[in-house]
Scaffold this motif. Structure first.
Motif, short mmCIF file in Angstrom:
data_model
loop_
_atom_site.label_atom_id
_atom_site.label_comp_id
_atom_site.label_asym_id
_atom_site.label_seq_id
_atom_site.Cartn_x
_atom_site.Cartn_y
_atom_site.Cartn_z
N GLY A 165 -30.90 -16.23 20.73
CA GLY A 165 -30.43 -16.13 19.34
C GLY A 165 -28.97 -15.74 19.27
N LEU A 166 -28.56 -14.83 20.13
CA LEU A 166 -27.17 -14.39 20.17
C LEU A 166 -26.26 -15.53 20.62
CD1 LEU A 166 -25.18 -12.03 19.84
CD2 LEU A 166 -25.76 -11.30 22.16
N GLU A 167 -26.72 -16.28 21.63
CA GLU A 167 -25.93 -17.43 22.09
C GLU A 167 -25.78 -18.45 20.96
OE1 GLU A 167 -27.47 -19.74 25.43
OE2 GLU A 167 -26.23 -21.44 24.79
N ALA A 168 -26.89 -18.75 20.28
CA ALA A 168 -26.84 -19.76 19.21
C ALA A 168 -25.87 -19.34 18.11
CB ALA A 168 -28.25 -19.97 18.64
N TYR A 169 -25.93 -18.07 17.74
CA TYR A 169 -25.05 -17.55 16.69
C TYR A 169 -23.58 -17.67 17.12
CZ TYR A 169 -23.99 -14.50 12.68
OH TYR A 169 -23.54 -14.00 11.49
N ALA A 170 -23.32 -17.29 18.37
CA ALA A 170 -21.94 -17.36 18.88
C ALA A 170 -21.45 -18.80 18.91
CB ALA A 170 -21.87 -16.74 20.27
#
Ligand code: BES
Ligand code: MN
Ligand code: ZN
Length: 500
Positions: free
Chosen positions: A205-210
């Protein structure tokens, strides 16, 4: 948000709300007080008394606009006695005013700052920037998960009018207000990331947001999956995420302006949830551990601000994202790990996981040969014990870097206090079987964590470590500041990137 700077008198400004900020008790010599009193046809003292307003710094009262004004709501805020940190107080009042406005669904604001109405005191860049920062900060809500939340969401601020008599500085002040709003919004991105729970912002999720942020803003992004991290020998980082279902990954975002004047690496701790691992935290301590990626949120916020402001520094935002869980493959107490720089670590507490992830992320950052490295981490409870909820700990090898970061933090209202790194304490990190232990005992926990990181910070590159375990997240409102993520220290980093 549309910004206007002008000399329209309060009585003539057609807007939703008027904010007056005055020094002291708003005595008769205060220009802002006089302007307001005149506009409402007198009787302001009595009105304020009725509202219980006593003029303390940060105090804000609201009352319906009396006849004589074209606005609907009047806000009177206290800047306290002269000689205090006026910029911080202005930011604070703007934050509170924006909160009131969004509650009342008002979208247009006129700001009458006492210094602006006093010919002897000029409004300057920092105080106007603080208005922009505060307005965005105060309008922030985290209600993405309330099922009744979207029915009637508060509207965004549409228009801000700032009273200013002079002509020549108007473009400068308008730019400062815009700049503050950009920084405030970048900070709100960090707050959103921290406020999102561990089941939403997990490593993927953090990767996708970034990725989404990067694509929208001309920031480049590369991601090393577990296999790529293993190839680089990042066993310390990878060990932490082994007990989790969602896989670990290292994310590297780059803002590269043409002809950068320097190159900076920002490394953020990105443990998306810290259960403590097999050395499990008690339930009450786990409750806020979605915040344990606050370092990565801060570096993401800072690189977004750098890109939107077009700063002339090349910025690398790096975070090793993982989740500290207890699955069948979880790393154990007593395990010995080899970090990417070759040093071996005996794990004596799986809850001291942040330093393991940072060890490899710092080594990776060194490979980019930046001019300096700053890491940000919700690293130790000991730092919160030492400095409390408002102040971060800072330590490292970059003397000038630490000095500059601290002074940027003071200007931005995000204070950092330096902790010493005594040589002697290194022996607290000795292991009987490996080069280092990952814990340093009961005393000086923030310092021994910093000394541990120093073993992995690349030699010869000025380095600062900022422990944000306290100011990253408030588990209750404090000092008039809201519950939840703060976005600390996106303002300080942006101030430092711009002016140091
Ligand atoms: N993420 C925590 C530190 C923390 C504590 C952040 C409270 C925010 C609020 C970190 O991973 C941790 O668990 N640290 C341990 C280290 C200890 C085991 C040496 C701590 O502080 O207790
Ligand atoms: Mn931990
Ligand atoms: Zn942690």
């Amino acid at each position: 948000m549309q910004v206007q700077i002008g000399s329209t008198r309060p009585s003539n400004l057609a807007t939703d709300a008027l904010l007056f900020a005055v020094h002291g008790k708003g005595g008769r010599r205060s220009a802002a007080w006089q302007a307001l009193n005149q506009a409402i046809g007198g009787g302001l003292d009595g009105l304020l008394k009725l509202c219980g307003w006593s003029g303390r710094a940060g105090e804000l009262v609201a009352f319906p606009a009396p006849a004589g004004l074209k606005a609907r709501l009047v806000l009177v805020g206290g800047l306290g006695e002269k000689g205090g940190d006026t910029v911080a107080r202005i930011r604070d009042l703007a934050t509170k005013a924006a909160g009131q406005m969004s509650q009342a669904h008002l979208t247009r604001l006129g700001v009458y700052l006492e210094p602006a109405l006093d010919p002897r005191l000029e409004l300057d860049r920092p105080s106007v920037q603080a208005i922009g920062e505060g307005l965005e900060h105060g309008a922030y809500r985290f209600d993405a998960h309330r099922s009744r939340g979207d029915q009637d969401p508060p509207p965004d601020l549409e228009q801000v009018f700032l009273y200013f008599e002079g002509r020549k500085d108007r473009p400068l002040l308008a730019a400062a207000l815009d700049r503050g709003a950009v920084i405030g919004r970048a900070q709100n991105i960090a707050r959103d990331l921290v406020n999102q729970p561990g089941n939403v912002i997990n490593p993927s999720g953090l990767e996708a947001y970034a990725r989404k942020l990067a694509e929208e803003r001309g920031i480049s992004i590369t991601v090393l999956d577990e296999a790529a991290c293993r190839e680089r020998g990042m066993e310390a980082f990878l060990a932490v995420g082994r007990g989790a279902a969602d896989r670990s990954r290292l994310v590297h975002m780059t803002w590269s302006p043409p002809n950068p004047r320097r190159r900076v690496a920002l490394v953020g701790k990105a443990v998306t949830f810290d259960s403590g691992g097999l050395c499990l935290k008690p339930a009450a301590s786990q409750a806020t551990m979605k915040m344990d990626m606050g370092g990565s949120a801060a570096v993401i916020g800072a690189i977004v601000a750098a890109a939107e402001l077009g700063l002339d520094t090349e910025v690398h935002a790096i975070f090793a994202a993982c989740e500290n869980m207890t699955g069948a493959d979880a790393y154990r107490t007593g395990d010995i790990l080899r970090a990417a720089n070759g040093k071996t670590i005996e794990v004596l507490n799986t809850d001291a996981e942040g330093r393991l992830t940072l060890a490899d992320a710092l080594h990776y950052a060194g490979g980019l040969e930046p001019d300096m490295i700053i890491d940000l981490a919700t690293l130790t409870g000991a730092c919160v014990v030492a400095l409390g909820p408002h102040v971060a700990g800072i330590m490292g090898t970059g003397r000038g870097l630490i000095r500059d970061l601290r002074s940027a933090g003071d200007r931005a209202g995000e204070p950092m206090w330096e902790l010493p790194m005594p040589e002697e304490y290194k022996e607290l990190l000795k292991s009987k079987v490996a080069d280092l232990s990952n814990v340093g005992g009961r005393w000086g926990g923030a310092i021994t964590a910093g000394l541990f990181l120093a073993e992995f910070a690349p030699k010869g590159i000025p380095w600062a470590h900022i422990d944000i375990a306290g100011p990253c997240f408030y588990d209750k409102p404090i000092g008039g500041r809201a519950y939840g993520a703060t976005g600390f220290p996106v303002r300080a980093l942006t101030e430092w990137l711009t002016f140091s």
